[in-house]
Write an enzyme that holds these catalytic residues in place. Structure first.
Site, PDB file in Angstrom:
ATOM      1  N   LYS A 219       0.812  -1.219   0.000  1.00  0.00           N
ATOM      2  CA  LYS A 219       0.000   0.000   0.000  1.00  0.00           C
ATOM      3  C   LYS A 219       0.846   1.269   0.000  1.00  0.00           C
ATOM      4  CE  LYS A 219      -4.385  -1.516   0.460  1.00  0.00           C
ATOM      5  NZ  LYS A 219      -5.528  -1.083  -0.364  1.00  0.00           N
TER       6      LYS A 219
ATOM      7  N   SER B  83      -8.858  -0.152   6.621  1.00  0.00           N
ATOM      8  CA  SER B  83      -8.814  -1.080   7.753  1.00  0.00           C
ATOM      9  C   SER B  83      -7.422  -1.188   8.343  1.00  0.00           C
ATOM     10  CB  SER B  83      -9.293  -2.466   7.311  1.00  0.00           C
ATOM     11  OG  SER B  83      -8.412  -2.996   6.348  1.00  0.00           O
TER      12      SER B  83
ATOM     13  N   GLU C  93      -9.496 -13.861  -3.278  1.00  0.00           N
ATOM     14  CA  GLU C  93     -10.124 -13.169  -2.154  1.00  0.00           C
ATOM     15  C   GLU C  93     -10.640 -14.177  -1.128  1.00  0.00           C
ATOM     16  OE1 GLU C  93     -13.248 -10.744  -3.788  1.00  0.00           O
ATOM     17  OE2 GLU C  93     -14.113 -12.401  -4.904  1.00  0.00           O
TER      18      GLU C  93
ATOM     19  N   GLY D 246     -15.882 -13.218   1.604  1.00  0.00           N
ATOM     20  CA  GLY D 246     -16.063 -11.902   0.987  1.00  0.00           C
ATOM     21  C   GLY D 246     -15.755 -11.939  -0.492  1.00  0.00           C
TER      22      GLY D 246
ATOM     23  N   ASP E 225     -17.064 -10.742  -3.210  1.00  0.00           N
ATOM     24  CA  ASP E 225     -17.768  -9.767  -4.054  1.00  0.00           C
ATOM     25  C   ASP E 225     -17.117  -9.637  -5.417  1.00  0.00           C
ATOM     26  OD1 ASP E 225     -15.995  -6.904  -3.728  1.00  0.00           O
ATOM     27  OD2 ASP E 225     -15.782  -8.383  -2.144  1.00  0.00           O
TER      28      ASP E 225
ATOM     29  N   SER F 211       1.078  -9.522  -0.125  1.00  0.00           N
ATOM     30  CA  SER F 211       0.662  -8.122  -0.055  1.00  0.00           C
ATOM     31  C   SER F 211       1.123  -7.391   1.197  1.00  0.00           C
ATOM     32  CB  SER F 211      -0.865  -8.015  -0.175  1.00  0.00           C
ATOM     33  OG  SER F 211      -1.495  -8.683   0.909  1.00  0.00           O
TER      34      SER F 211
END
Length: 363
Positions: free
Chosen positions: A96, A121, A247, A251, A253, A348
């Site tokens: 990030k 988060s 994922e 979750g 989606d 990640s």
């Protein structure tokens, strides 16, 4: 049809076609039927590989060029040759930092003076806090009340002003809009932002530059910033590479969105992969994913724990549950990998609450 403007970003024809996707990973999927994607108008401007290259120039000498590790044990389990891009060893402990710093670097002097605002988060929160401090910009971070204590503390330690909310009762975007009206700060969302996506894509760019072209690439998936940026880099540097997003099963989606051909919103999911508990993909990330991804897979929390143990025991790496998504799919063979295939795995992040981490490893 693709046109290139002066910014180097793509303008997509609204008739852009998305190709059918494989049924790979069916045992890990909530849905195994993969209908042809619907035609859907795309945003007029999306980041391209040219933006990833520009981001890499911005990050040179600031972000770590993280190492790529290999493991003969991992190769045996997967039946392929795995290359692990260790973004858990990035500044503030996650990929990030790349997107957060790059987005702040693109601000005008007026925007820098007013400060930045985001919601996260944890890892994007730390990225914006650190990136802002390094560039002399004030940062306010909206974090869920149940975010890991270590991530809250780190965000504050980097100089971020933390505002909390209840992720199960409040809309973080509504909270952000209210604060933005009050402060005039520039909102830098965690994934649905062109400069954030471009920055995240530099991790895959470095991986392919360091090890050469890949046959497969597994990427952790929450809101899609890392996956969409990785797709831009992979399609430019290793065009034949099949890229999979991964994922948490609770979750999925992104998987549902790919199957349906439009962004699907879900209730706030519950999983140990706290960095991937998003409720929907973004207006920028989804069309990039829809056009280029091979498929989206899911893994269970139990498989994430097994992968955390593997990293700790065999590779001597501390990896957070979200960071284990990509390897969990490869090591548990969510997709059959040909013998000897060259497979990239992006780790990640590695920001863990030590007590929770020890508890998970003891399972």
């Amino acid at each position: 049809m693709v046109h290139h403007g002066e910014t180097g970003r793509q303008a997509y024809d609204v008739r852009a076609q998305a190709r059918p996707h494989s049924h790979a990973g069916a045992p890990f999927s909530a849905s195994t039927a993969v209908p042809p994607h619907k035609e859907k108008p795309m945003p007029s401007v999306l980041p391209t590989y040219a933006d990833v290259v520009r981001a890499s120039e911005t990050l040179a000498g600031v972000a770590h060029r993280t190492p790529v590790l290999t493991s003969s044990t991992a190769d045996a389990l997967a039946g392929a040759r795995l290359y692990f891009k260790c973004e858990n060893l990035q500044r503030m402990g996650a990929f990030k930092f790349r997107g957060g710093y790059n987005a702040i670097a693109r601000l005008t002097p007026e925007q820098r003076a007013a400060g930045v605002l985001t919601f996260s988060s944890g890892n994007h929160a730390q990225a914006i806090a650190l990136g802002a401090r390094l560039q002399g910009v004030k940062a306010t971070i909206i974090m869920p009340e149940d975010a890991p204590a270590a991530k809250k503390a780190a965000t504050q330690g980097y100089g971020g002003n933390v505002v909390t909310y209840d992720r199960y009762k409040e809309d973080r975007e509504a909270v952000a809009r209210k604060l933005q009206e009050q402060t005039g700060a520039t909102l830098i969302p965690p994934y649905d932002h062109a400069d954030v996506i471009a920055g995240q894509g530099t991790a895959a760019k470095e991986l392919i530059e360091d090890v050469g072209e890949l046959d497969y690439l597994f990427v952790c998936l929450g809101g899609g910033g890392l996956l969409s940026g990785s797709l831009l880099a992979a399609k430019a540097l290793s065009p034949a590479c099949k890229v999979y997003g991964v994922e948490p099963q609770a979750g999925n989606d992104g998987q549902q969105s790919l199957r349906k051909g439009e962004v699907v919103r879900i209730p706030a999911p519950k999983s140990i992969a706290d960095g991937a508990l998003t409720t929907h993909l973004g207006e920028l990330t989804f069309p990039i994913i829809q056009q280029h991804v091979e498929d989206i897979l899911t893994v269970t929390d139990a498989q994430l724990v097994q992968t955390m143990k593997f990293y700790a025991e065999r590779m001597k790496l501390v990896v957070e549950p979200t960071g284990c998504l990509s390897a969990a799919a490869a090591l548990h063979q969510a997709v059959p990998l040909p013998a000897g295939a060259r497979v990239g795995v992006i780790i990640s992040g590695g920001n863990v609450d030590l007590a929770a981490y020890a508890s998970l490893l003891a399972q």
